[in-house]
Design a protein around this motif. Structure first.
Motif, PDB file in Angstrom:
ATOM      1  N   MET A   1       0.837  -1.200   0.000  1.00  7.67           N
ATOM      2  CA  MET A   1       0.000   0.000   0.000  1.00  7.67           C
ATOM      3  C   MET A   1       0.879   1.260   0.000  1.00  7.67           C
ATOM      4  O   MET A   1       1.943   1.288   0.592  1.00  7.67           O
ATOM      5  CB  MET A   1      -0.907   0.001   1.234  1.00  7.67           C
ATOM      6  N   ALA A   2       0.386   2.280  -0.679  1.00  8.18           N
ATOM      7  CA  ALA A   2       1.114   3.556  -0.704  1.00  8.18           C
ATOM      8  C   ALA A   2       1.135   4.180   0.692  1.00  8.18           C
ATOM      9  O   ALA A   2       0.273   3.919   1.525  1.00  8.18           O
ATOM     10  CB  ALA A   2       0.444   4.498  -1.690  1.00  8.18           C
ATOM     11  N   LYS A   3       2.169   4.999   0.946  1.00 10.74           N
ATOM     12  CA  LYS A   3       2.278   5.709   2.230  1.00 10.74           C
ATOM     13  C   LYS A   3       2.502   7.185   1.954  1.00 10.74           C
ATOM     14  O   LYS A   3       3.382   7.542   1.154  1.00 10.74           O
ATOM     15  CB  LYS A   3       3.508   5.218   3.007  1.00 10.74           C
ATOM     16  N   LEU A   4       1.715   8.038   2.626  1.00  7.53           N
ATOM     17  CA  LEU A   4       1.925   9.477   2.463  1.00  7.53           C
ATOM     18  C   LEU A   4       2.391  10.080   3.787  1.00  7.53           C
ATOM     19  O   LEU A   4       1.678  10.010   4.793  1.00  7.53           O
ATOM     20  CB  LEU A   4       0.637  10.172   2.003  1.00  7.53           C
ATOM     21  N   TYR A   5       3.578  10.649   3.784  1.00 10.43           N
ATOM     22  CA  TYR A   5       4.073  11.402   4.936  1.00 10.43           C
ATOM     23  C   TYR A   5       3.558  12.818   4.785  1.00 10.43           C
ATOM     24  O   TYR A   5       3.778  13.459   3.748  1.00 10.43           O
ATOM     25  CB  TYR A   5       5.599  11.363   4.971  1.00 10.43           C
ATOM     26  N   HIS A   6       2.865  13.310   5.805  1.00  9.58           N
ATOM     27  CA  HIS A   6       2.162  14.586   5.646  1.00  9.58           C
ATOM     28  C   HIS A   6       2.012  15.327   6.973  1.00  9.58           C
ATOM     29  O   HIS A   6       2.343  14.780   8.022  1.00  9.58           O
ATOM     30  CB  HIS A   6       0.764  14.313   5.063  1.00  9.58           C
ATOM     31  N   VAL A   7       1.561  16.580   6.916  1.00 11.98           N
ATOM     32  CA  VAL A   7       0.989  17.226   8.103  1.00 11.98           C
ATOM     33  C   VAL A   7      -0.443  17.629   7.733  1.00 11.98           C
ATOM     34  O   VAL A   7      -0.699  18.040   6.604  1.00 11.98           O
ATOM     35  CB  VAL A   7       1.795  18.452   8.624  1.00 11.98           C
ATOM     36  N   ARG A  43      16.470  11.477   4.684  1.00 12.17           N
ATOM     37  CA  ARG A  43      16.880  10.464   3.718  1.00 12.17           C
ATOM     38  C   ARG A  43      15.764  10.233   2.699  1.00 12.17           C
ATOM     39  O   ARG A  43      16.009  10.044   1.516  1.00 12.17           O
ATOM     40  CB  ARG A  43      17.235   9.159   4.462  1.00 12.17           C
ATOM     41  N   ARG A  44      14.510  10.274   3.192  1.00 12.46           N
ATOM     42  CA  ARG A  44      13.389  10.089   2.269  1.00 12.46           C
ATOM     43  C   ARG A  44      13.274  11.261   1.304  1.00 12.46           C
ATOM     44  O   ARG A  44      12.916  11.111   0.157  1.00 12.46           O
ATOM     45  CB  ARG A  44      12.069   9.957   3.060  1.00 12.46           C
ATOM     46  N   ASN A  45      13.571  12.476   1.788  1.00  8.82           N
ATOM     47  CA  ASN A  45      13.382  13.654   0.944  1.00  8.82           C
ATOM     48  C   ASN A  45      14.409  14.739   1.262  1.00  8.82           C
ATOM     49  O   ASN A  45      14.258  15.481   2.224  1.00  8.82           O
ATOM     50  CB  ASN A  45      11.972  14.225   1.152  1.00  8.82           C
ATOM     51  N   PRO A  46      15.428  14.863   0.404  1.00  9.45           N
ATOM     52  CA  PRO A  46      16.474  15.857   0.678  1.00  9.45           C
ATOM     53  C   PRO A  46      15.950  17.293   0.697  1.00  9.45           C
ATOM     54  O   PRO A  46      16.628  18.176   1.211  1.00  9.45           O
ATOM     55  CB  PRO A  46      17.463  15.648  -0.473  1.00  9.45           C
ATOM     56  N   ALA A  47      14.757  17.544   0.141  1.00 11.06           N
ATOM     57  CA  ALA A  47      14.216  18.905   0.213  1.00 11.06           C
ATOM     58  C   ALA A  47      13.685  19.196   1.618  1.00 11.06           C
ATOM     59  O   ALA A  47      13.421  20.342   1.959  1.00 11.06           O
ATOM     60  CB  ALA A  47      13.113  19.103  -0.829  1.00 11.06           C
ATOM     61  N   GLY A  48      13.520  18.145   2.450  1.00 11.52           N
ATOM     62  CA  GLY A  48      13.098  18.358   3.841  1.00 11.52           C
ATOM     63  C   GLY A  48      11.675  18.873   3.983  1.00 11.52           C
ATOM     64  O   GLY A  48      11.366  19.591   4.928  1.00 11.52           O
ATOM     65  N   LYS A  49      10.808  18.535   3.039  1.00 11.06           N
ATOM     66  CA  LYS A  49       9.435  19.039   3.080  1.00 11.06           C
ATOM     67  C   LYS A  49       8.450  17.883   3.000  1.00 11.06           C
ATOM     68  O   LYS A  49       8.788  16.795   2.561  1.00 11.06           O
ATOM     69  CB  LYS A  49       9.156  19.919   1.845  1.00 11.06           C
ATOM     70  N   VAL A  50       7.196  18.147   3.385  1.00  8.59           N
ATOM     71  CA  VAL A  50       6.106  17.239   3.070  1.00  8.59           C
ATOM     72  C   VAL A  50       5.304  17.879   1.933  1.00  8.59           C
ATOM     73  O   VAL A  50       5.408  19.090   1.749  1.00  8.59           O
ATOM     74  CB  VAL A  50       5.185  17.008   4.292  1.00  8.59           C
ATOM     75  N   PRO A  51       4.500  17.139   1.181  1.00 10.58           N
ATOM     76  CA  PRO A  51       4.287  15.701   1.246  1.00 10.58           C
ATOM     77  C   PRO A  51       5.427  14.884   0.639  1.00 10.58           C
ATOM     78  O   PRO A  51       6.116  15.346  -0.265  1.00 10.58           O
ATOM     79  CB  PRO A  51       3.035  15.526   0.384  1.00 10.58           C
ATOM     80  N   VAL A  52       5.559  13.653   1.174  1.00 13.50           N
ATOM     81  CA  VAL A  52       6.416  12.645   0.551  1.00 13.50           C
ATOM     82  C   VAL A  52       5.542  11.406   0.367  1.00 13.50           C
ATOM     83  O   VAL A  52       4.912  10.955   1.327  1.00 13.50           O
ATOM     84  CB  VAL A  52       7.645  12.331   1.429  1.00 13.50           C
ATOM     85  N   LEU A  53       5.482  10.903  -0.855  1.00 14.41           N
ATOM     86  CA  LEU A  53       4.633   9.751  -1.153  1.00 14.41           C
ATOM     87  C   LEU A  53       5.485   8.557  -1.547  1.00 14.41           C
ATOM     88  O   LEU A  53       6.305   8.646  -2.462  1.00 14.41           O
ATOM     89  CB  LEU A  53       3.673  10.100  -2.308  1.00 14.41           C
ATOM     90  N   LYS A  54       5.275   7.445  -0.813  1.00 10.32           N
ATOM     91  CA  LYS A  54       5.923   6.182  -1.212  1.00 10.32           C
ATOM     92  C   LYS A  54       4.919   5.395  -2.016  1.00 10.32           C
ATOM     93  O   LYS A  54       3.864   5.022  -1.509  1.00 10.32           O
ATOM     94  CB  LYS A  54       6.335   5.386   0.018  1.00 10.32           C
ATOM     95  N   ILE A  55       5.229   5.154  -3.272  1.00 14.83           N
ATOM     96  CA  ILE A  55       4.292   4.457  -4.150  1.00 14.83           C
ATOM     97  C   ILE A  55       5.072   3.801  -5.281  1.00 14.83           C
ATOM     98  O   ILE A  55       6.110   4.336  -5.705  1.00 14.83           O
ATOM     99  CB  ILE A  55       3.233   5.456  -4.705  1.00 14.83           C
ATOM    100  N   ASP A  56       4.598   2.645  -5.749  1.00  8.43           N
ATOM    101  CA  ASP A  56       5.216   1.943  -6.886  1.00  8.43           C
ATOM    102  C   ASP A  56       6.723   1.749  -6.680  1.00  8.43           C
ATOM    103  O   ASP A  56       7.506   1.856  -7.643  1.00  8.43           O
ATOM    104  CB  ASP A  56       4.998   2.742  -8.197  1.00  8.43           C
ATOM    105  N   GLY A  57       7.156   1.549  -5.436  1.00 11.30           N
ATOM    106  CA  GLY A  57       8.574   1.333  -5.164  1.00 11.30           C
ATOM    107  C   GLY A  57       9.418   2.596  -5.235  1.00 11.30           C
ATOM    108  O   GLY A  57      10.640   2.537  -5.168  1.00 11.30           O
TER     109      GLY A  57
END
Lengths: 221, 221
Positions: A1-7, A43-57
């Motif tokens: 399942m996709a994962k969204l890192y958010h506020v 590590r997930r996002n060098p821009a240091g911002k949200v949103p970050v979406l993990k999807i399709d690998g």
């Protein structure tokens, strides 16, 4: 399942949440205190911002690039029109809200009133709040002008432009910063978009220390 | 013929100029003192910004929406890859440069040193200039990291991502704010893009009161 890192109140995250929900892409929501810049998150996002979406690998950042990706990989229901002219208008309006509206309104109201408190950065700057409260009137009038001759903001179908605008306005509505009495046509547009199933998770958001006004989650406001 | 209202050192205008030139779309360039907000200009673009492109009977604003429109209506030579993953990466990097790089570097160096003087807004804020000079190092290193395993910034072909990056860097190079000795790989990439015919008009820009360094227009710098 996709994962969204958010506020929850981030309009950029809300735009992605609306796209995912409208396209019925199941997604786990994970709240991310991105301003603490944990090593894991950087590590997930060098821009240091949200949103970050993990999807399709993959791990995706930048809300507009994410929404275009979702549109290309999961084209139904479509949030972009077919013709180049109409697609241009959608993208222009997404930039209008994410850039101009964000700079003149959202960052002046939401960031001053909520983000500063949540991030422990002190009190709202009243000059900023005043400027934001003034600028939102111009933007609501601009929306009313657009909606006076269109069913949705960018034309006759609901698009990413409506999601971008509704994301900013819904976050501001949470802190009672939208005067819905200013324009009936804008209020009708918001009632229409608010009643979509995709909007449910957004209306259920609760931010500790900030209670939304009664009309926030009311579909018949 | 198409008309582009622009200012010479604006990276957003340069990105559109590069797209037009690469696609061999003939276009008249008209300098616009947009900060004076003339009625005529505000009628062309209610956002009050450049670039504004008159083309196909329409008046377009927002540089990224313009570039996507040009890509869709004039697809050859292509500045976007074919797959959704690669297109995502292009859009992510365009946002990276137009949003993050612009905020952290361009607005701190170019706007302080040039725009303030041209617009009669006083002297550069030295704290901003210092912050911009520090931040550009991080961005050059990030570019070097990308180019270490890719021929172009977003992959194996030249795309809008390269144009976005080169637009910001060329404007900063005009005021000698890029240390090309920091990374050979970034310097090689810039030499490659600088030698394209599309870059010629940018290298010919002259801003009264600001003389570019000798290497600015030198293809073998």
């Amino acid at each position: 399942m996709a994962k969204l890192y958010h506020v929850p109140l981030s309009p950029f995250c809300r735009k992605v949440r609306l796209s995912l929900a409208e396209k019925k892409i199941e997604c786990e929501l994970i709240e991310e205190r991105y301003w603490e810049k944990s090593t894991d998150f950087m590590r997930r996002n060098p821009a240091g911002k949200v949103p970050v979406l993990k999807i399709d690998g993959m791990t995706l950042s930048e809300s507009s690039a994410i929404c275009e990706y979702l549109e290309e990989t999961c084209p139904e229901p479509s949030l972009m029109p077919k013709s180049a002219e109409n697609r241009y208008e959608v993208r222009r309006l997404v930039s209008w809200f994410d850039d101009k509206f964000h700079h003149e309104v959202t960052s002046k109201l939401l960031y001053e009133r909520v983000n500063k408190k949540v991030m422990g950065q002190g009190f709202p700057e009243s000059a900023n709040v005043k400027a934001g409260a003034k600028a939102i009137k111009f933007h609501l009038d601009y929306m009313a002008w657009l909606l006076d001759h269109r069913r949705w903001l960018a034309g006759d179908t609901m698009t990413l432009a409506d999601f971008a605008a509704a994301s900013h306005l819904s976050s501001l509505d949470y802190i009672s910063d939208v005067d819905w009495n200013r324009s009936q046509i804008v209020k009708d547009w918001y009632a229409k978009i608010k009643s979509r199933p995709a909007f449910r998770s957004i209306l259920a958001d609760q931010i500790p220390g900030f209670r939304p006004p009664e009309h926030y989650a009311d579909l018949d406001f």
